[in-house]
Design an enzyme around this catalytic site. Structure first.
Site, mmCIF file in Angstrom:
data_model
loop_
_atom_site.group_PDB
_atom_site.id
_atom_site.type_symbol
_atom_site.label_atom_id
_atom_site.label_comp_id
_atom_site.label_asym_id
_atom_site.label_seq_id
_atom_site.Cartn_x
_atom_site.Cartn_y
_atom_site.Cartn_z
ATOM 1 N N GLU A 1 0.850 -1.184 0.000
ATOM 2 C CA GLU A 1 0.000 0.000 0.000
ATOM 3 C C GLU A 1 0.887 1.236 0.000
ATOM 4 O O GLU A 1 1.808 1.347 0.812
ATOM 5 C CB GLU A 1 -0.916 0.041 1.246
ATOM 6 C CG GLU A 1 -1.761 1.324 1.290
ATOM 7 C CD GLU A 1 -2.807 1.356 2.404
ATOM 8 O OE1 GLU A 1 -2.867 0.416 3.231
ATOM 9 O OE2 GLU A 1 -3.566 2.356 2.456
ATOM 10 N N ASN B 1 -4.708 4.965 -2.020
ATOM 11 C CA ASN B 1 -5.916 5.495 -1.383
ATOM 12 C C ASN B 1 -6.529 6.651 -2.166
ATOM 13 O O ASN B 1 -5.820 7.550 -2.616
ATOM 14 C CB ASN B 1 -5.577 6.014 0.026
ATOM 15 C CG ASN B 1 -5.134 4.900 0.949
ATOM 16 O OD1 ASN B 1 -5.956 4.126 1.436
ATOM 17 N ND2 ASN B 1 -3.827 4.795 1.155
ATOM 18 N N GLU C 1 -8.097 2.054 -2.990
ATOM 19 C CA GLU C 1 -8.782 1.853 -1.711
ATOM 20 C C GLU C 1 -9.709 3.033 -1.478
ATOM 21 O O GLU C 1 -9.291 4.193 -1.524
ATOM 22 C CB GLU C 1 -7.760 1.788 -0.567
ATOM 23 C CG GLU C 1 -6.765 0.653 -0.733
ATOM 24 C CD GLU C 1 -5.930 0.411 0.519
ATOM 25 O OE1 GLU C 1 -6.146 1.093 1.538
ATOM 26 O OE2 GLU C 1 -5.052 -0.471 0.457
ATOM 27 N N ASP D 1 -11.798 0.195 2.166
ATOM 28 C CA ASP D 1 -10.817 0.404 3.237
ATOM 29 C C ASP D 1 -11.514 0.668 4.569
ATOM 30 O O ASP D 1 -12.655 1.132 4.606
ATOM 31 C CB ASP D 1 -9.969 1.629 2.850
ATOM 32 C CG ASP D 1 -8.628 1.675 3.561
ATOM 33 O OD1 ASP D 1 -8.316 0.758 4.342
ATOM 34 O OD2 ASP D 1 -7.879 2.654 3.315
ATOM 35 N N GLU E 1 -6.145 -5.231 8.716
ATOM 36 C CA GLU E 1 -5.194 -4.121 8.873
ATOM 37 C C GLU E 1 -4.685 -4.026 10.306
ATOM 38 O O GLU E 1 -5.382 -4.394 11.250
ATOM 39 C CB GLU E 1 -5.889 -2.783 8.604
ATOM 40 C CG GLU E 1 -6.489 -2.577 7.246
ATOM 41 C CD GLU E 1 -6.922 -1.109 7.086
ATOM 42 O OE1 GLU E 1 -8.031 -0.764 7.527
ATOM 43 O OE2 GLU E 1 -6.120 -0.327 6.542
HETATM 44 P P1 C2E Z 1 -5.222 3.854 5.735
HETATM 45 O O1 C2E Z 1 -5.414 3.904 4.259
HETATM 46 O O2 C2E Z 1 -6.196 3.035 6.511
HETATM 47 O O3 C2E Z 1 -3.734 3.327 5.951
HETATM 48 C C1 C2E Z 1 -3.323 2.527 7.023
HETATM 49 C C2 C2E Z 1 -2.716 3.351 8.125
HETATM 50 O O4 C2E Z 1 -2.436 2.488 9.243
HETATM 51 C C3 C2E Z 1 -1.377 3.985 7.751
HETATM 52 O O5 C2E Z 1 -1.268 5.199 8.476
HETATM 53 C C4 C2E Z 1 -0.381 2.970 8.288
HETATM 54 O O6 C2E Z 1 0.907 3.506 8.512
HETATM 55 C C5 C2E Z 1 -1.061 2.577 9.574
HETATM 56 N N1 C2E Z 1 -0.661 1.245 10.059
HETATM 57 C C6 C2E Z 1 -0.301 0.171 9.330
HETATM 58 N N2 C2E Z 1 -0.023 -0.892 10.111
HETATM 59 C C7 C2E Z 1 -0.203 -0.481 11.388
HETATM 60 C C8 C2E Z 1 -0.071 -1.143 12.660
HETATM 61 O O7 C2E Z 1 0.282 -2.312 12.779
HETATM 62 N N3 C2E Z 1 -0.354 -0.387 13.761
HETATM 63 C C9 C2E Z 1 -0.743 0.926 13.672
HETATM 64 N N4 C2E Z 1 -0.980 1.569 14.797
HETATM 65 N N5 C2E Z 1 -0.882 1.574 12.486
HETATM 66 C C10 C2E Z 1 -0.612 0.866 11.363
HETATM 67 P P2 C2E Z 1 -0.758 6.546 7.793
HETATM 68 O O8 C2E Z 1 0.305 6.272 6.808
HETATM 69 O O9 C2E Z 1 -0.471 7.503 8.901
HETATM 70 O O10 C2E Z 1 -2.018 7.037 6.974
HETATM 71 C C11 C2E Z 1 -3.211 7.398 7.616
HETATM 72 C C12 C2E Z 1 -4.336 7.563 6.629
HETATM 73 O O11 C2E Z 1 -4.085 8.678 5.764
HETATM 74 C C13 C2E Z 1 -4.510 6.369 5.693
HETATM 75 O O12 C2E Z 1 -5.233 5.341 6.360
HETATM 76 C C14 C2E Z 1 -5.269 7.014 4.544
HETATM 77 O O13 C2E Z 1 -6.627 7.118 4.861
HETATM 78 C C15 C2E Z 1 -4.673 8.407 4.510
HETATM 79 N N6 C2E Z 1 -3.652 8.467 3.449
HETATM 80 C C16 C2E Z 1 -2.336 8.165 3.487
HETATM 81 N N7 C2E Z 1 -1.744 8.361 2.289
HETATM 82 C C17 C2E Z 1 -2.728 8.804 1.451
HETATM 83 C C18 C2E Z 1 -2.756 9.180 0.061
HETATM 84 O O14 C2E Z 1 -1.765 9.131 -0.686
HETATM 85 N N8 C2E Z 1 -3.969 9.609 -0.439
HETATM 86 C C19 C2E Z 1 -5.091 9.634 0.342
HETATM 87 N N9 C2E Z 1 -6.231 10.050 -0.216
HETATM 88 N N10 C2E Z 1 -5.099 9.277 1.633
HETATM 89 C C20 C2E Z 1 -3.932 8.860 2.189
HETATM 90 MG MG MG Z 2 -7.050 1.303 6.006
HETATM 91 MG MG MG Z 3 -5.698 2.479 2.892
HETATM 92 MG MG MG Z 4 -7.304 2.564 8.796
#
Ligand code: C2E
Ligand code: MG
Ligand code: MG
Ligand code: MG
Length: 283
Positions: A59, A114, A146, A176, A233
């Protein structure tokens, strides 16, 4: 004295709101600059086959470090980008860089990406995605988008049109953060998703919470019946992974298998693990 502190509190409150608004504007301006300068980068988190821990895809997750503000987390800058109309260009930048990186991976690995709610009401979204794939030469069949339940809510017809256009060229669509949005199961009748991602909220409580266990088992049964792939996830512990395998969950993602890492680190990781796999296969 009391009266004065009472009035003071009102003043402090408005000042706090003013500070917060200023901070948002500051982030907005810095983000606009960063996006035009190409400074937002995708990181990649592995998604694995839970049974044998083999990586099946990654991802892409946006990362931004500003000169002055330092690291700004996506939970902060994505909503601001959405509200202030920067999400389109930001998303295109991240997708371009992500597909340029993923071109160098083994062919069988997918890339998931995403899309924000506001992108699902903008009919140009599909065209932009296809143009980027065309330019980078990334096979659409290896791309997954997603979307969240919330993303489908504001204009389901518009979202459906965008999703169908993308699906026509082979892009897969996953739902998602399932279980935490404000949508209903009815959505799953109207829309066909290729994959469902079970939100971390259920996974993190699977070992000590009977409701989570039952909810996860019900989701897995539903995915099985509807012919959807499934990824859990936020898996952080071996015991969580074991329980999920026992329940029949095929896919997993979480810190247990790998944190998001930049393109170079991801390529290095793939070189090591695929060389390892090749060695295993040849004895
Ligand atoms: P998401 O799409 O649900 O992505 C999963 C989030 O959970 C990511 O946070 C990831 O780093 C985190 N995660 C993965 N495994 C674990 C784990 O074992 N424990 C915990 N505590 N967290 C874990 P991240 O990278 O901070 O991104 C947060 C949200 O921001 C994403 O949730 C997504 O909704 C959004 N996002 C990130 N990048 C993009 C992007 O390029 N475009 C868009 N539209 N949204 C994005
Ligand atoms: Mg997610
Ligand atoms: Mg995602
Ligand atoms: Mg999430």
């Amino acid at each position: 004295q009391a009266k004065r502190s009472g009035r003071g509190r009102v003043v402090v409150y408005t000042r706090e709101m003013e500070e917060a608004a200023k901070r948002v504007t500051r982030i907005e301006q810095a983000l606009r600059r960063a996006v035009s300068a190409g400074e937002v980068e995708p990181h990649f988190q592995p998604i694995v086959d839970l049974k044998d821990r083999r990586v099946i895809g990654f991802e892409a997750l946006a990362r931004w470090t500003d000169r002055d503000l330092g690291v700004v987390p996506p939970a902060t800058f994505i909503p601001i980008a959405e509200e202030r109309g920067i999400i389109g260009p930001l998303s295109q930048l991240v997708l371009r860089k992500a597909t340029e990186a993923a071109r160098n991976w083994p062919d069988e690995l997918f890339l998931s990406f995403n899309l924000s709610p506001s992108q699902l009401v903008d009919q140009n979204t599909g065209l932009h995605i296809l143009a980027i794939l065309d330019r980078t030469g990334f096979d659409p069949q290896r791309l997954e988008i997603e979307i969240t339940e919330t993303g489908l809510m504001s204009d389901p017809a518009s979202a459906e049109k965008i999703v169908n256009d993308l699906r026509r060229v082979g892009i897969r669509v996953s739902l998602d953060d399932f279980g935490t949005g404000q949508s209903s199961l009815g959505r799953l009748r109207e829309f066909h998703f290729d994959k469902l991602k079970i939100d971390r909220a259920f996974v993190s409580t699977i070992l000590d919470d009977r409701p989570s266990e039952h909810i996860i088992r019900a989701i897995l049964a539903m995915c099985d019946g509807l012919g959807m792939d499934v990824v859990a996830e936020g898996i952080e512990e071996e015991a969580q992974a074991d329980r999920l395998v026992q329940f029949g969950c095929a896919g997993g993602q979480g810190y247990l298998f790998g944190r998001p890492a930049d393109a170079d680190a991801t390529l290095g990781y793939l070189r090591d693990s695929f060389r390892g796999a090749a060695r295993k296969a040849t004895g």
